[in-house]
Design a protein around this motif. Structure first.
Motif, mmCIF file in Angstrom:
data_model
loop_
_atom_site.group_PDB
_atom_site.id
_atom_site.type_symbol
_atom_site.label_atom_id
_atom_site.label_comp_id
_atom_site.label_asym_id
_atom_site.label_seq_id
_atom_site.Cartn_x
_atom_site.Cartn_y
_atom_site.Cartn_z
ATOM 1 N N TYR A 83 10.457 -12.047 3.776
ATOM 2 C CA TYR A 83 11.454 -10.984 3.674
ATOM 3 C C TYR A 83 11.183 -10.118 2.449
ATOM 4 O O TYR A 83 11.380 -8.894 2.479
ATOM 5 N N GLN A 84 10.719 -10.716 1.363
ATOM 6 C CA GLN A 84 10.365 -9.937 0.177
ATOM 7 C C GLN A 84 9.230 -8.957 0.492
ATOM 8 O O GLN A 84 9.265 -7.798 0.067
ATOM 9 N N VAL A 85 8.219 -9.413 1.238
ATOM 10 C CA VAL A 85 7.124 -8.527 1.651
ATOM 11 C C VAL A 85 7.663 -7.391 2.506
ATOM 12 O O VAL A 85 7.322 -6.215 2.314
ATOM 13 N N LEU A 86 8.518 -7.744 3.465
ATOM 14 C CA LEU A 86 9.093 -6.735 4.356
ATOM 15 C C LEU A 86 9.927 -5.720 3.586
ATOM 16 O O LEU A 86 9.848 -4.509 3.814
ATOM 17 N N TRP A 87 10.717 -6.215 2.653
ATOM 18 C CA TRP A 87 11.570 -5.332 1.840
ATOM 19 C C TRP A 87 10.713 -4.366 1.017
ATOM 20 O O TRP A 87 11.004 -3.166 0.958
ATOM 21 N N ARG A 88 9.674 -4.872 0.405
ATOM 22 C CA ARG A 88 8.819 -4.003 -0.406
ATOM 23 C C ARG A 88 8.153 -2.923 0.447
ATOM 24 O O ARG A 88 8.035 -1.772 0.027
ATOM 25 N N TRP A 89 7.702 -3.303 1.636
ATOM 26 C CA TRP A 89 7.091 -2.299 2.522
ATOM 27 C C TRP A 89 8.111 -1.214 2.865
ATOM 28 O O TRP A 89 7.801 -0.022 2.821
ATOM 29 N N GLN A 90 9.332 -1.623 3.194
ATOM 30 C CA GLN A 90 10.372 -0.655 3.575
ATOM 31 C C GLN A 90 10.743 0.239 2.404
ATOM 32 O O GLN A 90 11.166 1.384 2.602
ATOM 33 N N GLN A 91 10.540 -0.254 1.171
ATOM 34 C CA GLN A 91 10.818 0.558 -0.013
ATOM 35 C C GLN A 91 9.660 1.489 -0.367
ATOM 36 O O GLN A 91 9.704 2.174 -1.386
ATOM 37 N N GLY A 92 8.608 1.484 0.460
ATOM 38 C CA GLY A 92 7.471 2.363 0.225
ATOM 39 C C GLY A 92 6.345 1.743 -0.580
ATOM 40 O O GLY A 92 5.358 2.422 -0.885
ATOM 41 N N GLN A 93 6.444 0.458 -0.917
ATOM 42 C CA GLN A 93 5.394 -0.216 -1.693
ATOM 43 C C GLN A 93 4.341 -0.782 -0.732
ATOM 44 O O GLN A 93 4.238 -1.995 -0.531
ATOM 45 N N HIS A 94 3.557 0.093 -0.132
ATOM 46 C CA HIS A 94 2.632 -0.314 0.919
ATOM 47 C C HIS A 94 1.438 -1.107 0.397
ATOM 48 O O HIS A 94 0.693 -1.693 1.190
ATOM 49 N N ASP A 95 1.255 -1.136 -0.930
ATOM 50 C CA ASP A 95 0.173 -1.970 -1.464
ATOM 51 C C ASP A 95 0.489 -3.453 -1.346
ATOM 52 O O ASP A 95 -0.349 -4.300 -1.672
ATOM 53 N N VAL A 96 1.659 -3.797 -0.828
ATOM 54 C CA VAL A 96 1.995 -5.200 -0.609
ATOM 55 C C VAL A 96 1.079 -5.832 0.436
ATOM 56 O O VAL A 96 0.961 -7.049 0.520
ATOM 57 N N MET A 97 0.388 -5.003 1.241
ATOM 58 C CA MET A 97 -0.561 -5.526 2.230
ATOM 59 C C MET A 97 -1.925 -5.793 1.631
ATOM 60 O O MET A 97 -2.764 -6.436 2.255
ATOM 61 N N SER A 98 -2.172 -5.322 0.427
ATOM 62 C CA SER A 98 -3.499 -5.444 -0.177
ATOM 63 C C SER A 98 -3.657 -6.786 -0.879
ATOM 64 O O SER A 98 -2.752 -7.249 -1.575
ATOM 65 N N PRO A 99 -4.813 -7.423 -0.733
ATOM 66 C CA PRO A 99 -5.066 -8.664 -1.476
ATOM 67 C C PRO A 99 -5.079 -8.467 -2.990
ATOM 68 O O PRO A 99 -5.037 -9.443 -3.729
ATOM 69 N N ALA A 100 -5.166 -7.214 -3.439
ATOM 70 C CA ALA A 100 -5.139 -6.956 -4.873
ATOM 71 C C ALA A 100 -3.735 -7.037 -5.446
ATOM 72 O O ALA A 100 -3.561 -7.130 -6.655
ATOM 73 N N ASP A 101 -2.727 -6.980 -4.579
ATOM 74 C CA ASP A 101 -1.343 -7.112 -5.000
ATOM 75 C C ASP A 101 -0.987 -8.602 -5.057
ATOM 76 O O ASP A 101 -1.505 -9.404 -4.274
ATOM 77 N N ALA A 102 -0.088 -8.982 -5.975
ATOM 78 C CA ALA A 102 0.255 -10.403 -6.118
ATOM 79 C C ALA A 102 0.854 -10.964 -4.824
ATOM 80 O O ALA A 102 0.436 -12.015 -4.328
ATOM 81 N N ASP A 103 1.855 -10.254 -4.273
ATOM 82 C CA ASP A 103 2.439 -10.721 -3.007
ATOM 83 C C ASP A 103 1.438 -10.599 -1.876
ATOM 84 O O ASP A 103 1.385 -11.461 -0.986
ATOM 85 N N ALA A 105 -1.786 -10.861 -2.096
ATOM 86 C CA ALA A 105 -2.769 -11.939 -2.217
ATOM 87 C C ALA A 105 -2.211 -13.239 -1.638
ATOM 88 O O ALA A 105 -2.909 -13.965 -0.922
ATOM 89 N N ARG A 106 -0.946 -13.516 -1.933
ATOM 90 C CA ARG A 106 -0.346 -14.740 -1.376
ATOM 91 C C ARG A 106 -0.235 -14.641 0.145
ATOM 92 O O ARG A 106 -0.493 -15.607 0.862
ATOM 93 N N LEU A 107 0.155 -13.470 0.647
ATOM 94 C CA LEU A 107 0.276 -13.281 2.096
ATOM 95 C C LEU A 107 -1.055 -13.524 2.792
ATOM 96 O O LEU A 107 -1.134 -14.258 3.787
ATOM 97 N N HIS A 108 -2.121 -12.933 2.269
ATOM 98 C CA HIS A 108 -3.444 -13.116 2.878
ATOM 99 C C HIS A 108 -3.904 -14.571 2.750
ATOM 100 O O HIS A 108 -4.563 -15.095 3.668
ATOM 101 N N ALA A 109 -3.590 -15.217 1.631
ATOM 102 C CA ALA A 109 -3.968 -16.623 1.469
ATOM 103 C C ALA A 109 -3.241 -17.505 2.481
ATOM 104 O O ALA A 109 -3.829 -18.444 3.038
ATOM 105 N N MET A 110 -1.981 -17.204 2.746
ATOM 106 C CA MET A 110 -1.224 -17.965 3.748
ATOM 107 C C MET A 110 -1.834 -17.782 5.137
ATOM 108 O O MET A 110 -2.017 -18.748 5.883
ATOM 109 N N VAL A 111 -2.147 -16.542 5.466
ATOM 110 C CA VAL A 111 -2.743 -16.259 6.781
ATOM 111 C C VAL A 111 -4.093 -16.955 6.914
ATOM 112 O O VAL A 111 -4.413 -17.535 7.960
#
Length: 487
Positions: A83-103, A105-111
């Protein structure tokens, strides 16, 4: 605002709740996610249903796929994190999908961990045949996954095993395939010992017969099959004794004691180091582990273009955007290259684009991944893939964009750009042209330097077109009149 409690026992339940919370503008800090009914806080509250000022939730397909895969990662805070990832994306923080971002990086590691668990289940699930019983599955397997990947894996086996009925049981759930439909159910077994397989003794006899103690490599065996899988593999119970026998003398003869005891059998001493098998090389770029770059890259990036292009452009390595997209020259350097190609009169869809190194080498700088020049050993490790592309595409002209590409193409670690700019060289029957990499233009310190470097690229591309046309005309002239060639 009071804490809002939401129940999520599956991705679909989480997605429905997350849509509602996003629409109501509830930030992650105000949401408590629970995985079982009744875990809520007595003082929790429902959100204000009249607050619908947030925009309609629209997500790109890649993000949805990342979230759905990460939802299988078995950690207590997964729903809150997603939900934190989703919230950040909706707030315009699209770098949340990048492995260079802290969240990110965790998202990609989980996947990545979830996909690895799926792969492990594909490899290490062992079906045992049960005695025929009407209504019961013919084959049964027991597996203890770390993450919740049973439904995806069950779909994989349903596609592969046709109308044969089977069941995969885990400590948390089970999946049954009746030949046409998958059925999900609760845990039905306690472990692999609950499965009675009359054919297992035959399998173990076969396994013992193909075991060669002279070729055994215990470290490699355990590195290929993690220890947590051994206890549920049929051969797991006999491997320790066979390894012990190999260490206690059977390795010297290259055969088990039972073979040596047979009437008429001869013990043939061999050297263990000569009995080692030839290891297969990687058969695809995705499997390549010839250097360490794959560990930090999202994926390998192959070349793209016509199957038989007459001109090939070779860059250094994928950049940040190429690493995420899996395509070469799609970032800022790619945009500049396309501009230069248009100015030179070169159609991009007729050119094969690739890189000398196929994985993105980078170093962290804040939240960004900054390019790092590949080392010579990494260029050499990747050269085989570039050679394969050249052999398959058969270009007449190759443009080396930058010194890394030039060194790889010429197989000369001392090759220098400056003497070769504007002067094509012949290598392996092809013309090789040296030009600056578009990223060099972007990094130039002033406007004058940028214009000069850009002009070199355009001139190199024009030169490649002229050489390709000259080569094409000479081939046509040489083949159009066989009788004159004989004269």
């Amino acid at each position: 605002m009071s804490t809002v409690v939401r129940l999520a026992q599956s991705f679909d339940e989480w997605r429905a709740a997350a849509r509602e919370l996003i629409a109501l503008g509830v930030p992650p800090a105000d949401v408590a996610w629970q995985s079982r009914p009744g875990d809520g806080d007595l003082f929790s509250a429902a959100p204000d249903a009249t607050d619908t000022s947030a925009p309609l939730l629209r997500l790109p397909r890649p993000l949805v796929e990342l979230l759905e895969s990460a939802a299988c990662f078995n950690v207590p805070d997964r729903w809150a994190f997603l939900y934190q990832v989703l919230w950040r994306w909706q707030q315009g923080q699209h770098d949340v999908m990048s492995p260079a971002d802290a969240d990110g990086a965790r998202l990609h590691a989980m996947v990545k961990a979830v996909h690895r668990e799926e792969h492990d289940m594909h490899a290490y699930v062992r079906f045992r045949e049960r005695p025929e019983c009407e209504g019961a599955p013919r084959f049964v397997a027991w597996f203890e996954p770390v993450h919740e990947v049973l439904p995806q894996v069950a779909r994989h086996f349903a596609r592969r095993m046709g109308a044969t009925s089977w069941m995969i049981a885990t400590p948390a759930a089970s999946m049954l395939w009746d030949g046409t439909t998958l059925h999900a159910g609760p845990a039905l077994m306690q472990g692999a010992a609950d499965i009675d397989d009359a054919g297992e003794a035959l399998w173990l006899t076969y396994y013992r017969s193909i075991f060669n103690p002279a070729r055994v490599n215990a470290d490699l065996l355990h590195s290929h099959i993690p220890s947590r899988f051994w206890k549920n593999l049929p051969e797991g119970g006999i491997v320790p004794a066979m390894l012990s026998g190999a260490a206690n003398g059977e390795r010297r003869t290259g055969q088990t004691a039972s073979v040596g005891q047979r009437s008429g059998a001869t013990m043939i001493p061999i050297a263990a180091e000569r009995a080692q098998p030839v290891r297969e090389v990687a058969t695809s770029l995705d499997q390549c582990r010839r250097c360490e770059l794959w560990k930090s890259a999202t994926q390998a990036v192959p070349g793209i273009g016509p199957a038989q292009a007459r001109i090939m452009l070779v860059g250094e390595q994928p950049g940040d955007q190429e690493d995420l997209a899996g395509l070469p020259f799609v970032g800022p350097a790619g945009a500049l290259l396309e501009q230069a190609m248009q100015e030179a009169g070169m159609a991009r869809d007729s050119i094969y684009l690739t890189n000398a190194v196929k994985h993105f080498k980078w170093e962290p700088r804040g939240k960004r991944r900054l390019h790092k020049t590949p080392a010579q050993r990494e260029i050499l490790a990747c050269h085989g893939w570039l050679e394969e592309e050249i052999e398959r595409v058969q270009p007449q002209v190759i443009v080396a964009l930058g010194s890394t590409a030039l060194k790889s193409i010429l197989q000369d670690g001392a090759a220098s750009m400056t003497p070769l700019i504007g002067t094509p060289v012949q290598h392996a029957g092809r013309s090789v042209i040296a030009a600056y990499h578009p990223a060099y233009v972007l990094r130039a310190p002033d406007e004058s330097s940028r214009r000069q470097a850009y002009a070199v690229i355009v001139a190199g591309l024009r030169q490649a077109l002229r050489l390709e046309q000259d080569s094409h005309h000479s081939v046509v002239a040489g083949t159009s009149c066989p009788s004159s060639r004989r004269a």
